[in-house]
Motif scaffolding. Sequence first.
Motif, PDB file in Angstrom:
ATOM      1  N   ALA A 121       0.846  -1.196   0.000  1.00 38.78           N
ATOM      2  CA  ALA A 121       0.000   0.000   0.000  1.00 38.78           C
ATOM      3  C   ALA A 121       0.876   1.239   0.000  1.00 38.78           C
ATOM      4  CB  ALA A 121      -0.932   0.003   1.208  1.00 38.78           C
ATOM      5  N   THR A 122       0.253   2.387  -0.229  1.00 35.87           N
ATOM      6  CA  THR A 122       0.935   3.677  -0.145  1.00 35.87           C
ATOM      7  C   THR A 122       0.342   4.460   1.014  1.00 35.87           C
ATOM      8  OG1 THR A 122       1.413   3.781  -2.512  1.00 35.87           O
ATOM      9  CG2 THR A 122       1.387   5.867  -1.302  1.00 35.87           C
ATOM     10  N   ALA A 123       1.208   4.992   1.867  1.00 28.40           N
ATOM     11  CA  ALA A 123       0.735   5.774   3.005  1.00 28.40           C
ATOM     12  C   ALA A 123       1.828   6.766   3.412  1.00 28.40           C
ATOM     13  CB  ALA A 123       0.370   4.867   4.174  1.00 28.40           C
ATOM     14  N   ILE A 124       1.414   8.012   3.660  1.00 27.50           N
ATOM     15  CA  ILE A 124       2.346   9.081   4.053  1.00 27.50           C
ATOM     16  C   ILE A 124       2.159   9.383   5.530  1.00 27.50           C
ATOM     17  CG2 ILE A 124       3.139  11.421   3.602  1.00 27.50           C
ATOM     18  CD1 ILE A 124       3.536   9.467   1.271  1.00 27.50           C
ATOM     19  N   GLY A 125       3.275   9.407   6.239  1.00 26.37           N
ATOM     20  CA  GLY A 125       3.214   9.723   7.667  1.00 26.37           C
ATOM     21  C   GLY A 125       2.423   8.710   8.471  1.00 26.37           C
ATOM     22  N   THR A 126       2.399   7.471   8.028  1.00 28.16           N
ATOM     23  CA  THR A 126       1.638   6.430   8.713  1.00 28.16           C
ATOM     24  C   THR A 126       2.400   5.897   9.923  1.00 28.16           C
ATOM     25  OG1 THR A 126       0.414   4.378   8.370  1.00 28.16           O
ATOM     26  CG2 THR A 126       2.574   4.538   7.344  1.00 28.16           C
ATOM     27  N   GLU A 127       1.656   5.343  10.869  1.00 35.47           N
ATOM     28  CA  GLU A 127       2.305   4.782  12.051  1.00 35.47           C
ATOM     29  C   GLU A 127       3.059   3.504  11.677  1.00 35.47           C
ATOM     30  OE1 GLU A 127       1.188   3.974  16.652  1.00 35.47           O
ATOM     31  OE2 GLU A 127      -0.008   2.835  15.217  1.00 35.47           O
ATOM     32  N   ILE A 128       4.317   3.423  12.106  1.00 40.81           N
ATOM     33  CA  ILE A 128       5.167   2.260  11.887  1.00 40.81           C
ATOM     34  C   ILE A 128       5.610   1.736  13.247  1.00 40.81           C
ATOM     35  CG2 ILE A 128       7.290   1.384  10.856  1.00 40.81           C
ATOM     36  CD1 ILE A 128       5.283   2.202   8.773  1.00 40.81           C
ATOM     37  N   LEU A 129       5.506   0.425  13.417  1.00 44.74           N
ATOM     38  CA  LEU A 129       5.952  -0.204  14.646  1.00 44.74           C
ATOM     39  C   LEU A 129       7.157  -1.087  14.358  1.00 44.74           C
ATOM     40  CD1 LEU A 129       2.508  -1.325  16.133  1.00 44.74           C
ATOM     41  CD2 LEU A 129       3.781   0.776  16.624  1.00 44.74           C
ATOM     42  N   PHE A 130       8.181  -0.931  15.166  1.00 43.77           N
ATOM     43  CA  PHE A 130       9.355  -1.802  15.093  1.00 43.77           C
ATOM     44  C   PHE A 130       9.430  -2.619  16.387  1.00 43.77           C
ATOM     45  CE2 PHE A 130      10.579   1.816  12.380  1.00 43.77           C
ATOM     46  CZ  PHE A 130      10.908   1.140  11.218  1.00 43.77           C
ATOM     47  N   ALA A 131       9.759  -3.899  16.261  1.00 41.20           N
ATOM     48  CA  ALA A 131       9.878  -4.762  17.439  1.00 41.20           C
ATOM     49  C   ALA A 131      11.083  -5.680  17.261  1.00 41.20           C
ATOM     50  CB  ALA A 131       8.610  -5.589  17.638  1.00 41.20           C
ATOM     51  N   LYS A 132      11.942  -5.688  18.239  1.00 37.69           N
ATOM     52  CA  LYS A 132      13.145  -6.528  18.178  1.00 37.69           C
ATOM     53  C   LYS A 132      12.744  -7.976  18.414  1.00 37.69           C
ATOM     54  CE  LYS A 132      17.851  -6.944  20.057  1.00 37.69           C
ATOM     55  NZ  LYS A 132      18.549  -6.750  18.778  1.00 37.69           N
ATOM     56  N   ASP A 133      12.955  -8.826  17.391  1.00 41.34           N
ATOM     57  CA  ASP A 133      12.570 -10.239  17.507  1.00 41.34           C
ATOM     58  C   ASP A 133      13.754 -11.194  17.447  1.00 41.34           C
ATOM     59  OD1 ASP A 133      13.286 -10.060  14.843  1.00 41.34           O
ATOM     60  OD2 ASP A 133      11.520 -11.127  14.086  1.00 41.34           O
ATOM     61  N   THR A 134      14.978 -10.674  17.254  1.00 38.33           N
ATOM     62  CA  THR A 134      16.164 -11.529  17.134  1.00 38.33           C
ATOM     63  C   THR A 134      17.227 -11.049  18.116  1.00 38.33           C
ATOM     64  OG1 THR A 134      15.665 -11.831  14.789  1.00 38.33           O
ATOM     65  CG2 THR A 134      17.837 -12.528  15.547  1.00 38.33           C
ATOM     66  N   TYR A 135      17.762 -11.974  18.888  1.00 40.18           N
ATOM     67  CA  TYR A 135      18.695 -11.648  19.966  1.00 40.18           C
ATOM     68  C   TYR A 135      19.974 -12.471  19.833  1.00 40.18           C
ATOM     69  CZ  TYR A 135      14.751  -9.201  22.014  1.00 40.18           C
ATOM     70  OH  TYR A 135      13.708  -8.329  22.215  1.00 40.18           O
ATOM     71  N   ASP A 136      21.030 -11.969  20.464  1.00 41.23           N
ATOM     72  CA  ASP A 136      22.322 -12.644  20.394  1.00 41.23           C
ATOM     73  C   ASP A 136      22.343 -13.890  21.270  1.00 41.23           C
ATOM     74  OD1 ASP A 136      23.277 -10.740  18.694  1.00 41.23           O
ATOM     75  OD2 ASP A 136      24.542  -9.724  20.181  1.00 41.23           O
ATOM     76  N   LEU A 137      22.968 -14.937  20.756  1.00 42.03           N
ATOM     77  CA  LEU A 137      23.306 -16.098  21.569  1.00 42.03           C
ATOM     78  C   LEU A 137      24.533 -15.758  22.418  1.00 42.03           C
ATOM     79  CD1 LEU A 137      22.918 -18.822  18.819  1.00 42.03           C
ATOM     80  CD2 LEU A 137      21.516 -18.666  20.866  1.00 42.03           C
ATOM     81  N   PRO A 138      24.709 -16.388  23.566  1.00 47.15           N
ATOM     82  CA  PRO A 138      25.918 -16.152  24.366  1.00 47.15           C
ATOM     83  C   PRO A 138      27.170 -16.484  23.552  1.00 47.15           C
ATOM     84  CG  PRO A 138      24.298 -17.390  25.633  1.00 47.15           C
ATOM     85  CD  PRO A 138      23.792 -17.353  24.227  1.00 47.15           C
ATOM     86  N   THR A 139      28.239 -15.759  23.809  1.00 44.94           N
ATOM     87  CA  THR A 139      29.474 -15.967  23.039  1.00 44.94           C
ATOM     88  C   THR A 139      30.065 -17.355  23.260  1.00 44.94           C
ATOM     89  OG1 THR A 139      30.742 -14.934  24.827  1.00 44.94           O
ATOM     90  CG2 THR A 139      30.028 -13.512  23.022  1.00 44.94           C
ATOM     91  N   ASP A 140      29.763 -17.975  24.411  1.00 48.03           N
ATOM     92  CA  ASP A 140      30.301 -19.307  24.692  1.00 48.03           C
ATOM     93  C   ASP A 140      29.273 -20.402  24.422  1.00 48.03           C
ATOM     94  OD1 ASP A 140      28.645 -18.557  26.815  1.00 48.03           O
ATOM     95  OD2 ASP A 140      29.764 -19.747  28.271  1.00 48.03           O
ATOM     96  N   PHE A 141      28.191 -20.091  23.719  1.00 50.41           N
ATOM     97  CA  PHE A 141      27.121 -21.058  23.473  1.00 50.41           C
ATOM     98  C   PHE A 141      27.617 -22.208  22.598  1.00 50.41           C
ATOM     99  CE2 PHE A 141      23.787 -22.611  20.622  1.00 50.41           C
ATOM    100  CZ  PHE A 141      22.819 -23.007  21.526  1.00 50.41           C
ATOM    101  N   ASP A 142      27.285 -23.442  23.039  1.00 53.83           N
ATOM    102  CA  ASP A 142      27.567 -24.607  22.220  1.00 53.83           C
ATOM    103  C   ASP A 142      26.282 -25.322  21.817  1.00 53.83           C
ATOM    104  OD1 ASP A 142      29.660 -26.607  21.159  1.00 53.83           O
ATOM    105  OD2 ASP A 142      28.282 -27.883  22.297  1.00 53.83           O
ATOM    106  N   ARG A 143      25.413 -25.618  22.800  1.00 52.94           N
ATOM    107  CA  ARG A 143      24.173 -26.326  22.499  1.00 52.94           C
ATOM    108  C   ARG A 143      23.176 -26.109  23.632  1.00 52.94           C
ATOM    109  NH1 ARG A 143      28.082 -29.917  24.105  1.00 52.94           N
ATOM    110  NH2 ARG A 143      27.592 -31.344  25.804  1.00 52.94           N
ATOM    111  N   TYR A 144      21.901 -26.266  23.285  1.00 50.92           N
ATOM    112  CA  TYR A 144      20.831 -26.092  24.265  1.00 50.92           C
ATOM    113  C   TYR A 144      20.755 -27.288  25.214  1.00 50.92           C
ATOM    114  CZ  TYR A 144      19.051 -22.547  21.008  1.00 50.92           C
ATOM    115  OH  TYR A 144      18.911 -21.462  20.187  1.00 50.92           O
TER     116      TYR A 144
END
Length: 310
Positions: A121-144
Amino acid sequence: MNILQIVQTAANELGLVSPTTLVNSTDLQVIQLLALANRDCTSLYRDYDWTDLQEEHIVNVEAQAATTGDVALNSALILNIPSTAGLDTSWAVSGEGMPQAQRIAEVVDATTVRCEMLSTATAIGTEILFAKDTYDLPTDFDRYIGQTWWDRTNHWRLIGPDSPQMDQYIRSGIFATGPRRRFRQVGRKPNAWRIWPPPFAGGAPAPGALVWEYISKNWVLKVDGTTSDRMTTDTDTPLLDDQLVIMGVKWRMWQIKGFEYAAMQQEYLDAVNAKFASDGGIPDLYLNRRSGPFLISNGNVRDGNFPGPT
């Protein structure tokens, strides 16, 4: 025992010359002994979930960021955002013209982002939502460590890790959401732990705390208290039973030399299995149909989808 003491003990038991140093040695046999010690410890940490290598990881889910922007039909750009500070490819996008499971592909500049999919769609000045859905694994992570993933905000288990097939079914199909949050590991580490649905308003609560446990790949304790995944100095100490490492070095050394090593290897395997059987204690086993003495299970943990007061 540190690694120098371990190798010295193994050499003495094998009738070899006991080294006075490892890392700085130019003796090929000493170099070989150190390499075999590293090999044995790597094998031990990969094959068993030792208590000393178990770690807890908490993900503090960030709340959504509400802003405005301009979108155009068949364009992947969102223009004239007041600020893109803090945004990156670990954020999902929702708003007018944004397809389901839309995400940021690139932060172009201070006011523009490029999305993965074209706007509908086309929209000017429309509300946009951003949500963080991806996070870092620990640096020493090997397996769950299986069945340790929980949503502490809602007091229920997370669903996952989803397979790529299930993840696409949920994110791309008609039935995109459910009462519980899901997760999977996607792409290269470290920024690879992704949740679904993204924490938009009206979805899974955010801020919130998610938790799971894992096995650390860092099985070496340094003298300064830090950890590592390889022994590189004579004072390094493995976070594994030193007697097992001594026995492991011995049979591996004899195997490399072409000597009879089967008896040493069997003694080692028996010792490893006995040590792991007692590591961290033994859980109670119940013969009744309940999951223990606590009358709580997936059948009576609140999931927010039953009538009555909250």
